[in-house]
Structures are given as C-alpha cells and as structure tokens.
Design an enzyme around this catalytic site. Structure first.
Site, PDB file in Angstrom:
ATOM      1  N   LYS A 249      46.879  30.185  33.010  1.00 29.91           N
ATOM      2  CA  LYS A 249      47.593  31.263  32.336  1.00 29.91           C
ATOM      3  C   LYS A 249      46.531  32.289  31.939  1.00 29.91           C
ATOM      4  O   LYS A 249      45.661  31.988  31.122  1.00 29.91           O
ATOM      5  CB  LYS A 249      48.344  30.748  31.124  1.00 29.91           C
ATOM      6  CG  LYS A 249      49.527  29.841  31.461  1.00 29.91           C
ATOM      7  CD  LYS A 249      50.255  29.412  30.201  1.00 29.91           C
ATOM      8  CE  LYS A 249      51.554  28.659  30.542  1.00 29.91           C
ATOM      9  NZ  LYS A 249      51.300  27.356  31.163  1.00 29.91           N
TER      10      LYS A 249
ATOM     11  N   LYS B 107      60.725  20.411  31.014  1.00 30.64           N
ATOM     12  CA  LYS B 107      60.045  20.109  29.761  1.00 30.64           C
ATOM     13  C   LYS B 107      60.361  18.665  29.377  1.00 30.64           C
ATOM     14  O   LYS B 107      61.489  18.178  29.581  1.00 30.64           O
ATOM     15  CB  LYS B 107      60.494  21.073  28.666  1.00 30.64           C
ATOM     16  CG  LYS B 107      60.018  22.507  28.883  1.00 30.64           C
ATOM     17  CD  LYS B 107      58.506  22.634  28.803  1.00 30.64           C
ATOM     18  CE  LYS B 107      58.064  24.083  28.894  1.00 30.64           C
ATOM     19  NZ  LYS B 107      56.595  24.247  28.800  1.00 30.64           N
TER      20      LYS B 107
END
Length: 378
Positions: free
Chosen positions: A272, A173
């Site tokens: 996703k 991240k």
C-alpha cells in the site's frame, strides 16, 4: 533505475495545501480492528511555480490499522514535514525522502507528500504516472473484497454476484467469530474460485491449530495473520502451515521488506503506497522483492479516486502478480470526492489512462463540502 529530473529546470516547491476530509461510506466497512462509517483522509496539493500535483493518504480516523491516524497525519504534515520541503528543489523521490530522514516513522504522512511530488513531476514531464515509474501493463486485474457481513447467506449472495460479474479472485475479511466456519461455508458452496483471507493482525501463534485447519481450503494466501509490527512469529507460522502468508501491515519500509524476505516471514507482500511512505518507497520495496523472487500486489485504504489511482499505477509494474485491491468508486461512495471516478473497463479489469500525472484530482465543490480543516504552508 533512479529517475532524475535535473535537466528539466526544477522549480522550487513554494506552496503546500493540506485538506483533512471526511468521506461518508455507503455502509460501514467492518474488519478485525473495528468498523468505519466514514473514511477520513488527508489530501495534499503541492505547488512549484505554476505547476502542481495532488496526493492523498488515508490511515483511517483512529489508530487501528497502524499507529498513525488522520488527525495526527494532518498535524505532522502541517507542522513538520511540509515546512521541510518549502523552498527546496527536489530532483528525485529519494531526495524528497532524505528531507524526511530525521523524522521517525510517520509513513502515512510522508506517503501523502511523496505522492503529491510524483504527480507534480509526472505532470511536468507530460507523462502518466504509471509510465513514469516503469509500468508495463496498462490494463490491470483487480479483485473483489468483502468485509464482515451480517450473515453467511448475505456473504454467499455477495460472492455469487462477484463471480457472476467475472472477478478473478475474492478477498474475505477474517476475524474471531467470522473465521473457519465462514471459510468452510464459502468453500463448500464455491469449491474452485480463488479466495484469500485478510486477518488484519487479529491472531497470535496460540491460534496455530486454527491456521493448520485452513490448509485444507486451498486459499491463495493468508494476509497479515499476526501482530502488525511482527516478522519473527510470521516466519514461525509460515514454517508450520502450507498456505502462503502475505505480509501487509508489517511492511512499512524497504528495510522491513528485506528483513522479512531474509527470515522467510511470508511468500507474498502487499504494497500500500501510503502505508510504506509513498511511491518512492513502494518502488524500492517492489524492486527488492522482484530481485528476491517474492511476488507483490497492491492495495489501498478506501481512498478517493485520487489515492486509488496511485495504487492503480503501481499495479502496472511487472512484479505485481495478483489482482489488486482497487475498487470502483460506487462500491463504497455515493459520490467520489475525486474525478474521474474509479471504474471497471471489463470483467475484473481496469484500464489506466494516458493523462499526464496520476490521472485524478478532487472536485472543488465536493472538496469544500467534505473538508474538516485546511492549511496552507508557503
């Protein structure tokens, strides 16, 4: 190919159960859009006669990753989308999506019901979901991910552990204050492994000089660097840098994927299933990308083993070219809400079962304990 079930004496969808749940994490998950200590999710049980299927959708408790949030998704599923399915015979995923065509957006809400329908059909066909959707790789590659850590030393120690465990790639991240200096430290310590970064829409084109600096670090990709609903600026950024851009939040439908490919907004697409409206839409996005030579990979939203198993099924498709974001249950949860838990079958690998359906469902006692609200639509 369109997979029809007309010849199987389709029963009527007569009951839909909805569960708004809260799943405590072992430790908070920190990204560019904030920190989550608990993952809120909507679980869906769809009944057709004596047969049932389970789905899960996890947009997060607050509208940070997308405009949707768990409480809102629960409301939309209860008041709008579930009633649209009751009494219907659904022969195709596309037919189910058509029942929702009058509802703008709300992809996470649609995605949970779509996933439940696919599990129902796979169970009725006595096939594992991954085979029913055309998967070919029963053993899939997965990667390791690390959110924002308390220190660089902590991050380097975690990366060492992941590499020692045999993970084939690592995702980091990336946000303001945890950016180029962090990558420089990682690359100086680990010059050869495969890394990519995930910006979670945290930057703009004003940060172009920073992105150009990243070209020297040989990253596999930069995931969603700019605004969550943008394609045009991503196309401009991709022209200016060598590192491939991967689109995530920007891709919410097959139409958005097609437009992204046409304007060259990125060289990878992350799918996703809940974010794009379900398995049906995920399959169509992957089909479009494969036809246009754009590789994909799949990931989840820290769902329980139920939702994660849908991501595993998609990862078996031939065009999924990068290790998936599917994690062992013990990575985030003391106890997974669903069973069987997600586990590695080898270094950086998971093996899908031949159990009919998605291959996982909630544990009743844990579901009852973690449920915030429940509704039944008949």
């Amino acid at each position: 190919p369109r997979r029809t079930f007309k010849g199987r004496s389709l029963p009527v969808i007569d009951t839909i159960e909805l569960y708004h749940v809260a799943m405590p994490l072992i430790y908070p998950w920190r990204t560019a859009y904030g920190s989550d200590a608990v993952i809120e999710s909507v679980l869906i049980k769809m009944w057709a006669g004596d047969a049932y299927g389970w789905g899960e959708t996890t947009p997060l408790a607050k509208p940070t990753y997308s405009p949707e949030y768990t409480g809102g998704v629960y409301h939309v599923c209860r008041e709008i989308l579930s009633p649209a399915l009751i009494g219907k015979k659904i022969d195709l995923g596309e037919t189910l999506q058509q029942q929702f065509s009058w509802v703008a957006g709300n992809f996470f809400a649609k995605g949970g019901l779509d996933a439940a329908w696919w599990d129902l059909q796979a169970r009725r066909q006595n096939q594992p979901l991954w085979k029913l959707i055309g998967g070919t790789n029963q053993v899939i590659d997965v990667g390791a991910d690390f959110g924002v850590q308390d220190s660089i030393d902590m991050l380097l120690g975690n990366i060492t552990g992941a590499l020692d465990a045999g993970f084939k790639r690592i995702k980091l991240k990336y946000c303001r204050g945890w950016d180029v200096d962090m990558i420089a430290a990682v690359r100086s310590t680990f010059p050869d492994p495969v890394f990519h970064i995930d910006c979670n829409s945290g930057y703009t084109l004003d940060d172009l000089s920073m992105f150009k600096k990243l070209d020297q670090y040989n990253l596999a990709m930069i995931e969603q660097p700019l605004m969550r609903d943008d394609l045009v600026d991503h196309a401009e950024l991709q022209q200016q840098i060598e590192t491939p851009i991967c689109l995530d939040e920007s891709i919410t439908s097959p139409e958005k994927a097609w437009r992204a490919i046409k304007i060259k907004a990125g060289r990878w697409i992350n799918i996703k299933p809940a974010r794009v409206g379900g398995v049906t839409q995920a399959l169509e996005i992957n089909r479009i990308c494969e036809a246009e030579g754009i590789p994909c990979w799949t990931g989840g939203m820290l769902e329980s083993a139920l939702g994660a198993s849908v991501c595993k099924a998609l990862a078996t498709l031939p065009n999924m070219k990068y290790p998936s974001d599917v994690f062992p249950s013990t990575r985030f949860y003391t106890e997974d809400l669903s069973t069987p838990p997600i586990e590695l079958s080898g270094p950086s690998q998971m093996t899908l079962s031949d159990t009919p359906g998605v291959g996982a469902e909630p544990i009743p006692e844990r579901l009852e304990r973690q449920t915030i609200d429940r509704a039944v639509i008949r």
